[in-house]
Design an enzyme around this catalytic site. Structure first.
Site, PDB file in Angstrom:
ATOM      1  N   HIS A 122     118.582 -97.721  44.877  1.00 59.98           N
ATOM      2  CA  HIS A 122     118.573 -97.827  43.421  1.00 59.98           C
ATOM      3  C   HIS A 122     118.306 -99.264  42.991  1.00 59.98           C
ATOM      4  CE1 HIS A 122     119.837 -93.751  42.375  1.00 59.98           C
ATOM      5  NE2 HIS A 122     120.477 -93.781  43.538  1.00 59.98           N
ATOM      6  N   THR A 174     119.301-102.695  59.225  1.00 64.85           N
ATOM      7  CA  THR A 174     118.586-103.212  58.059  1.00 64.85           C
ATOM      8  C   THR A 174     117.206-103.752  58.412  1.00 64.85           C
ATOM      9  OG1 THR A 174     119.570-105.401  58.325  1.00 64.85           O
ATOM     10  CG2 THR A 174     120.758-103.837  56.920  1.00 64.85           C
ATOM     11  N   LYS A 175     116.932-103.909  59.713  1.00 62.53           N
ATOM     12  CA  LYS A 175     115.651-104.456  60.176  1.00 62.53           C
ATOM     13  C   LYS A 175     115.101-103.600  61.306  1.00 62.53           C
ATOM     14  CE  LYS A 175     116.865-109.164  58.982  1.00 62.53           C
ATOM     15  NZ  LYS A 175     117.217-110.491  59.452  1.00 62.53           N
TER      16      LYS A 175
END
Length: 195
Positions: A122, A174-175
């Protein structure tokens, strides 16, 4: 069919009407009559199993497919409302998983219990507006063949998991993860190379 979809996309009013006919605005899931038609537009490989308790939020305006002999276990949620979801052959989506497209999952992938794979985020940068009114953005998640994702792991938008990579239980990825690599932690870091 493709030309009809394109015509609807170009006409804002028509797109809004069709969207409301397909998706319930409060429940944010396909209406019951659309879910009844799902076997006509979902692509299911021979021998694939989707347990009855799985929440299939798969409207027809994005692609959903599951490969041969693949399984989606109980109490999972599969959502292609904002992007395609593709699951390869001989893959097992574990108990209580959440998969929100756009996501491409390869062959021979195993996910344990409680895994979240979400390509949606979001928008929140405008502090004068409620977050729920700022829209969302997506970046495809790609999970290559022969990947093992441990219990309660989270795979975030835009991540690419390489072949034969292992995600330890509870990791927040996250990577990108290189092939033949084990990662763990929050945020996930390399703890072992398998080659």
């Amino acid at each position: 069919m493709h030309s009809i979809k394109e015509a609807i996309k170009r006409n804002g009013k028509l797109k809004c009407i069709v969207h409301r006919l397909i998706m319930h605005p409060l429940l944010v899931r396909p209406r019951w009559y659309i879910r009844c038609l799902a076997p006509l537009y979902q692509h299911r490989g021979k021998g694939s199993v989707i347990y009855g308790s799985v929440r299939m939020d798969t409207p027809p305006f994005h692609h959903f497919s599951i490969g041969k002999r693949s399984v989606i276990e109980s109490y999972s949620c599969i959502n292609n409302a904002v992007g395609d979801v593709s699951i390869g052959d001989d893959t097992r989506i574990g108990l209580h998983n959440t998969v929100i497209g756009p996501v491409s999952i390869g062959k021979h992938v195993i996910t344990a219990q409680g895994v979240t794979i979400s390509a949606l985020n979001h928008n929140f940068s405008d502090i004068s507006q409620p977050i729920c009114t700022q829209g969302y953005n997506t970046q495809e998640i790609i999970i290559e063949d022969d990947v093992w994702i441990g219990a309660n792991s989270v795979i975030l938008q835009g991540v690419h998991l390489g072949t034969h990579s292992v995600i330890a239980a509870g990791a927040v990825v996250t990577k990108d993860v290189q092939p033949y690599t084990v990662v763990a932690g929050n945020p996930a870091k390399v703890i072992r190379i398998l080659k």
